[in-house]
Design a protein around this motif. Structure first.
Motif, PDB file in Angstrom:
ATOM      1  N   ALA A 374     -11.383  11.228  41.480  1.00  0.00           N
ATOM      2  CA  ALA A 374     -12.813  11.238  41.880  1.00  0.00           C
ATOM      3  C   ALA A 374     -12.979  12.141  43.102  1.00  0.00           C
ATOM      4  CB  ALA A 374     -13.276   9.816  42.173  1.00  0.00           C
ATOM      5  N   TRP A 375     -12.498  13.398  42.995  1.00  0.00           N
ATOM      6  CA  TRP A 375     -12.487  14.314  44.151  1.00  0.00           C
ATOM      7  C   TRP A 375     -13.907  14.631  44.626  1.00  0.00           C
ATOM      8  CZ3 TRP A 375     -15.161  18.749  43.153  1.00  0.00           C
ATOM      9  CH2 TRP A 375     -15.249  19.144  41.818  1.00  0.00           C
ATOM     10  N   ASN A 376     -14.879  14.486  43.723  1.00  0.00           N
ATOM     11  CA  ASN A 376     -16.273  14.754  44.116  1.00  0.00           C
ATOM     12  C   ASN A 376     -16.803  13.686  45.078  1.00  0.00           C
ATOM     13  OD1 ASN A 376     -15.852  13.342  41.600  1.00  0.00           O
ATOM     14  ND2 ASN A 376     -18.052  13.183  41.392  1.00  0.00           N
ATOM     15  N   HIS A 377     -16.109  12.544  45.156  1.00  0.00           N
ATOM     16  CA  HIS A 377     -16.500  11.506  46.120  1.00  0.00           C
ATOM     17  C   HIS A 377     -15.491  11.448  47.269  1.00  0.00           C
ATOM     18  CE1 HIS A 377     -19.501   9.937  43.346  1.00  0.00           C
ATOM     19  NE2 HIS A 377     -18.593   9.910  42.397  1.00  0.00           N
ATOM     20  N   ALA A 378     -14.772  12.560  47.486  1.00  0.00           N
ATOM     21  CA  ALA A 378     -13.665  12.555  48.461  1.00  0.00           C
ATOM     22  C   ALA A 378     -14.103  12.062  49.842  1.00  0.00           C
ATOM     23  CB  ALA A 378     -13.055  13.950  48.570  1.00  0.00           C
ATOM     24  N   THR A 379     -15.240  12.509  50.327  1.00  0.00           N
ATOM     25  CA  THR A 379     -15.658  12.117  51.684  1.00  0.00           C
ATOM     26  C   THR A 379     -15.800  10.610  51.760  1.00  0.00           C
ATOM     27  OG1 THR A 379     -16.897  14.165  51.650  1.00  0.00           O
ATOM     28  CG2 THR A 379     -17.327  12.695  53.493  1.00  0.00           C
ATOM     29  N   GLU A 380     -16.546  10.043  50.782  1.00  0.00           N
ATOM     30  CA  GLU A 380     -16.797   8.595  50.758  1.00  0.00           C
ATOM     31  C   GLU A 380     -15.470   7.826  50.615  1.00  0.00           C
ATOM     32  OE1 GLU A 380     -19.719   7.654  47.768  1.00  0.00           O
ATOM     33  OE2 GLU A 380     -19.401   5.489  47.892  1.00  0.00           O
ATOM     34  N   ILE A 381     -14.616   8.276  49.715  1.00  0.00           N
ATOM     35  CA  ILE A 381     -13.381   7.539  49.412  1.00  0.00           C
ATOM     36  C   ILE A 381     -12.363   7.681  50.549  1.00  0.00           C
ATOM     37  CG2 ILE A 381     -11.366   7.493  47.865  1.00  0.00           C
ATOM     38  CD1 ILE A 381     -13.367   8.120  45.564  1.00  0.00           C
ATOM     39  N   MET A 382     -12.177   8.891  51.037  1.00  0.00           N
ATOM     40  CA  MET A 382     -11.158   9.095  52.081  1.00  0.00           C
ATOM     41  C   MET A 382     -11.535   8.353  53.369  1.00  0.00           C
ATOM     42  SD  MET A 382      -9.815  12.935  51.512  1.00  0.00           S
ATOM     43  CE  MET A 382      -8.783  13.378  50.127  1.00  0.00           C
ATOM     44  N   LYS A 383     -12.832   8.243  53.610  1.00  0.00           N
ATOM     45  CA  LYS A 383     -13.283   7.482  54.791  1.00  0.00           C
ATOM     46  C   LYS A 383     -12.921   6.002  54.597  1.00  0.00           C
ATOM     47  CE  LYS A 383     -17.499   6.687  57.370  1.00  0.00           C
ATOM     48  NZ  LYS A 383     -18.924   6.590  57.131  1.00  0.00           N
ATOM     49  N   LYS A 384     -13.229   5.505  53.381  1.00  0.00           N
ATOM     50  CA  LYS A 384     -12.974   4.094  53.076  1.00  0.00           C
ATOM     51  C   LYS A 384     -11.480   3.755  53.160  1.00  0.00           C
ATOM     52  CE  LYS A 384     -13.821   2.631  48.678  1.00  0.00           C
ATOM     53  NZ  LYS A 384     -14.699   2.468  47.528  1.00  0.00           N
ATOM     54  N   GLU A 385     -10.617   4.694  52.767  1.00  0.00           N
ATOM     55  CA  GLU A 385      -9.176   4.414  52.673  1.00  0.00           C
ATOM     56  C   GLU A 385      -8.383   4.971  53.857  1.00  0.00           C
ATOM     57  OE1 GLU A 385      -8.553   2.377  50.480  1.00  0.00           O
ATOM     58  OE2 GLU A 385     -10.045   2.690  48.916  1.00  0.00           O
ATOM     59  N   LYS A 386      -9.092   5.451  54.871  1.00  0.00           N
ATOM     60  CA  LYS A 386      -8.422   6.177  55.965  1.00  0.00           C
ATOM     61  C   LYS A 386      -7.251   5.375  56.550  1.00  0.00           C
ATOM     62  CE  LYS A 386      -9.624   9.049  59.864  1.00  0.00           C
ATOM     63  NZ  LYS A 386      -9.410   8.521  61.171  1.00  0.00           N
ATOM     64  N   ASP A 387      -7.490   4.122  56.918  1.00  0.00           N
ATOM     65  CA  ASP A 387      -6.444   3.333  57.573  1.00  0.00           C
ATOM     66  C   ASP A 387      -5.268   3.078  56.629  1.00  0.00           C
ATOM     67  OD1 ASP A 387      -7.910   3.338  59.790  1.00  0.00           O
ATOM     68  OD2 ASP A 387      -8.794   1.342  59.488  1.00  0.00           O
ATOM     69  N   PHE A 388      -5.607   2.709  55.404  1.00  0.00           N
ATOM     70  CA  PHE A 388      -4.557   2.401  54.427  1.00  0.00           C
ATOM     71  C   PHE A 388      -3.676   3.631  54.153  1.00  0.00           C
ATOM     72  CE2 PHE A 388      -3.244   2.295  49.895  1.00  0.00           C
ATOM     73  CZ  PHE A 388      -2.379   1.215  49.975  1.00  0.00           C
ATOM     74  N   MET A 389      -4.302   4.793  54.038  1.00  0.00           N
ATOM     75  CA  MET A 389      -3.550   5.995  53.661  1.00  0.00           C
ATOM     76  C   MET A 389      -2.790   6.600  54.841  1.00  0.00           C
ATOM     77  SD  MET A 389      -3.849   6.414  50.419  1.00  0.00           S
ATOM     78  CE  MET A 389      -3.329   8.083  50.071  1.00  0.00           C
TER      79      MET A 389
END
Ligand code: SAH
Ligand code: TYD
Length: 405
Positions: A374-389
């Protein structure tokens, strides 16, 4: 040679993806042996400049009462459609006497904004499961495919439309002449038809080949939409680029001569000519770039497999069906795909048969690498998963190039 769906000229495909399943056909185990496929090839018509699938499955195979795409899964898209609706209401001075029609309203993500502003509206949505979500929001929805006969039928019980809207739908419809005739019939003399779809210019620039799948029969440009509008005594009067779906274009169309044509239209057409979107050679170079991404990604996934790294994917997108099947990604390379959409969960991805698991299980799976479909939602997803990743885990992306971050 194939005949262009728009102008009937002959053209040859520039890329052959091989046999592809329906991009949204997530299957249960017992359904896996009964998968439909079609030969997915894409071509460019050098006469009317339309980029198109050579063959598309029947519409009933894609849009039905078990359609897997619910628009409202993305918070970002909800906000986008709120801004879209507000800007249209302002532009056309809409009020309780106006009438808005949306083609492909899905779960009502856009029209819900008109209801709450007391502006009469009607949705057309053939996929009954998503349409019923819209109905529950209080929307009037016709569960049929829009075309010229339906436009005539609507006029028996409704007034002509001040605004006809459509997002990520027009590019799904091969019978474009019937659609544009329907728009001509249903639109008031001073009305506007606004639609947005993934933009060819962005797809070529980013090599986002995964925007090509069964549903996307066309990849539009200002060049092709301008030509198509002229064939129906309609006129392209504005274009506005959007960041949604990896780069989209919003096209505004009016009856010919009814409105002033914005200089944006001439500017974009010139830009497209500079980018050589009107030349076959550009599409052949695109194919070479897609194949380079394929070779790089497969090499990386094999290396990670040999190193015994745990690789999972994020977002069971329609786009990922093209990636998995063209690149031949199998569950030994990517263990599973995590996704928030209940209808896709605990099923298998089309063709590649990678298990799709509920997003709730993503973190506990403890992956080393996460392939972001879902690379088109990268901003939303990467923000949500920042700590975990952040703790020794990596994203893999592949648009415009294979990248680890
Ligand atoms: N507008 C939404 C949904 C896009 S998905 C959004 O942007 O999120 C495409 C939708 O178009 C599906 O819900 C599908 O059922 C619908 N559709 C396909 N062909 C159509 C047609 N001929 N008329 C109206 N809707 C159509
Ligand atoms: P979408 O980008 O609409 O793509 P396509 O048009 O290619 O189907 O699909 C996004 C998918 O990703 C959808 O199945 C929901 C899922 N998703 C998540 O699992 N988590 C998220 O945070 C987001 C934004 C999407």
């Amino acid at each position: 040679m194939t005949k262009c769906l728009i102008c009937k000229s002959d053209f040859s495909p520039f890329i052959n993806f091989g046999d592809m399943p329906i991009a949204n056909a997530f299957s249960k185990k017992e359904e896996l042996n009964d998968e439909y496929t079609f030969p997915m090839k894409v071509g460019f018509c050098s006469n009317c400049k339309m980029v198109q699938l050579v063959e598309q499955p029947d519409r009933e195979r894609m849009f039905h009462d078990n359609y897997a795409f619910y628009s409202s899964t993305s918070k970002y898209m909800k906000d986008h459609f709120k801004l879209f609706s507000d800007s249209v209401s302002k532009l056309q001075h809409l009020d309780s006497n106006s009438f808005v029609v949306e083609i492909g309203c899905n779960d009502g993500i856009m029209l819900q904004n008109f209801i709450s502003s007391n502006i009469p509206c009607l949705g057309i949505e053939p996929s009954e499961n998503v349409a019923s979500v819209a109905t529950k929001k209080g929307l009037e929805v016709i569960t049929e495919f829009f075309d010229q006969p339906l436009a005539k039928k609507i006029l028996k019980s409704h007034q002509k439309a001040d605004v006809i809207l459509s997002a990520n739908v027009m590019c799904h419809i091969p019978y474009m002449h019937s659609i544009f005739d329907g728009i001509k019939t249903l639109l008031k003399e001073d009305g506007i038809f606004i639609f947005e779809d993934p933009y060819l210019g962005e797809i070529i620039e980013k090599t986002s080949f995964d925007q090509i799948y069964d549903e996307h029969v066309f990849l539009f440009s200002a060049l092709s939409i301008n030509n198509l509008s002229q064939m129906h005594e309609l006129e392209l009067i504005n274009v506005e680029s959007q960041v949604t779906h990896g780069g989209s274009m919003r096209y505004t169309i009016a009856h010919k001569g009814a409105k002033k044509v914005s200089k944006n239209v001439f500017k974009l057409i010139n830009q497209e000519k500079k980018l050589k979107l009107d030349e076959e050679q550009s599409y052949l170079s695109f194919t070479d770039k897609v194949n380079k991404i394929r070779d790089d990604l497969i090499k990386l996934l094999n290396e990670l497999k040999n190193d015994r790294k745990k690789v999972v994917a994020y977002g069971a997108t329609s786009k990922s069906t093209t990636v998995n099947n063209y690149f031949k990604i199998t569950p030994d390379l990517v263990e599973c795909i995590y996704d928030t959409t209940p209808i896709k969960q605990n099923k298998f991805s089309p063709g590649a048969h990678i298990p799709v698991l509920p997003y709730d299980q993503f973190r506990e799976s403890d992956p080393d690498y996460v392939l972001l479909f879902a690379w088109n939602h990268a901003t939303e997803i990467m923000k949500k998963e920042k700590d975990f990743m952040s703790t020794n885990r990596h994203w893999i992306t592949y648009i415009p190039n294979v990248n680890i971050s």
